[in-house]
Enzyme design. Structure first.
Site, PDB file in Angstrom:
ATOM      1  CG  ASP A  90      -2.042   1.436   1.247  1.00 33.37           C
ATOM      2  OD1 ASP A  90      -1.558   2.307   0.471  1.00 33.37           O
ATOM      3  OD2 ASP A  90      -2.719   1.565   2.493  1.00 33.37           O
ATOM      4  CG  ASN A 117      -0.702   2.726 -14.086  1.00 32.14           C
ATOM      5  OD1 ASN A 117      -1.334   2.863 -14.074  1.00 32.14           O
ATOM      6  ND2 ASN A 117      -1.457   1.841 -12.880  1.00 32.14           N
ATOM      7  CE1 TYR A 170      -6.249  11.214 -10.364  1.00 31.84           C
ATOM      8  CE2 TYR A 170      -7.559  12.876 -12.433  1.00 31.84           C
ATOM      9  CZ  TYR A 170      -7.098  11.450 -12.537  1.00 31.84           C
ATOM     10  OH  TYR A 170      -6.520  11.024 -13.104  1.00 31.84           O
ATOM     11  CE  LYS A 212      -3.120  10.896 -11.646  1.00 34.66           C
ATOM     12  NZ  LYS A 212      -2.141   9.913 -12.237  1.00 34.66           N
TER      13      LYS A 212
END
Length: 264
Positions: free
Chosen positions: A64, A91, A156, A160
């Site tokens: 994790d 990823n 998010y 990114k």
């Protein structure tokens, strides 16, 4: 002739979706793998299948990566000079769905750690070895939303944006050493990601979806060729430079209109 000049690659988030696609493509090319994800059962199934089909050596790390002690395990594996990893595929990622002020802060911090902090740490762990050997690469799986405001996915999109900026700069810093860093700017991809994040897909355009295989192929081709970025899918390749060139007021207006239409 092998397309990808790597002996061993580490793929995070390898148990499904885009990460699994990266693993399959690399195994087909005879690249050994270090597969990293939380779901050990799925990793072991994938490892067994790929070992049998392609005869490659595969190491499974059930980790994790939001846990400090477990991300250290991945860092140590990447930095091990006796077992070099020539390609890192960052990823693993996560997202929530909802307005920022209404979401649990723990979930948002989890997103920042997995999408931004972990790729930074893993890149830092493997780059000294890559530079010393004068070869190798890193693929960072980012998103087109890195250049957009994104209502209901604010953290998010911001995480990114950090990853894309970091990745582009690293590509400039290490190219002279023969090391390639590539950012993959993904659009809508059928990978199970949206379901895991609780993001409804009914209102999303059906014609614009990519497959996980398309994304992985684009990323591997780009890093092997030394390209600092790639955008899978023609429609998205056209859209990204347009979004970057528009005034931010126009980008916000378009984003607001699309968001309101989807909420209607």
């Amino acid at each position: 002739m092998r397309r990808f000049p790597y002996g061993t690659a580490m793929v995070t988030g390898a148990s499904s979706g885009i990460g699994e696609a990266f693993a399959r493509l690399l195994a087909q090319e005879g690249v050994g793998l270090v597969l990293v994800a939380r779901r050990g059962d799925l990793l072991k199934q994938l490892a067994s299948e790929l070992e049998s089909a392609h005869g490659v050596d595969i190491e499974v790390l059930q980790l994790d990566l939001t846990d400090e002690s477990q991300v250290i395990v991945a860092e140590k594996r990447l930095a091990d000079p006796d077992r070099p990893v020539e390609l890192l595929v960052n990823n693993a990622g996560s997202s929530g769905s909802g307005y920022f002020a209404e979401l649990p802060p723990e979930r948002e911090l989890h997103t920042v750690v997995l999408n931004a902090v972990v790729p930074l740490r893993l890149a830092r762990a493997c780059l000294p070895g890559l530079i010393a050997r004068g070869a190798g690469g890193i693929v960072n799986v980012s998103s087109l939303v890195a250049v957009l405001p994104k209502p209901r996915s604010a953290t998010y999109a911001a995480s990114k944006a950090f990853l894309s900026s970091l990745s582009e700069t690293l590509a400039m810093e290490v190219a002279r050493h023969g090391v390639h860093v590539t950012t993959v700017h993904t659009g809508l991809t059928r990978s199970g990601f949206h379901a895991a994040a609780g993001v409804p897909t009914d209102a999303l355009p059906r014609m614009k979806w990519l497959t996980a295989d398309q994304v992985a192929r684009a990323g591997l081709d780009a890093v092997a060729a030394g390209r600092p970025s790639t955008v899978p899918g023609l429609a998205y390749r056209i859209r990204l430079p347009l979004m970057r060139s528009m005034p931010r007021s126009v980008v916000r207006a378009i984003t607001r209109r699309v968001h309101e239409a989807r909420q209607a």
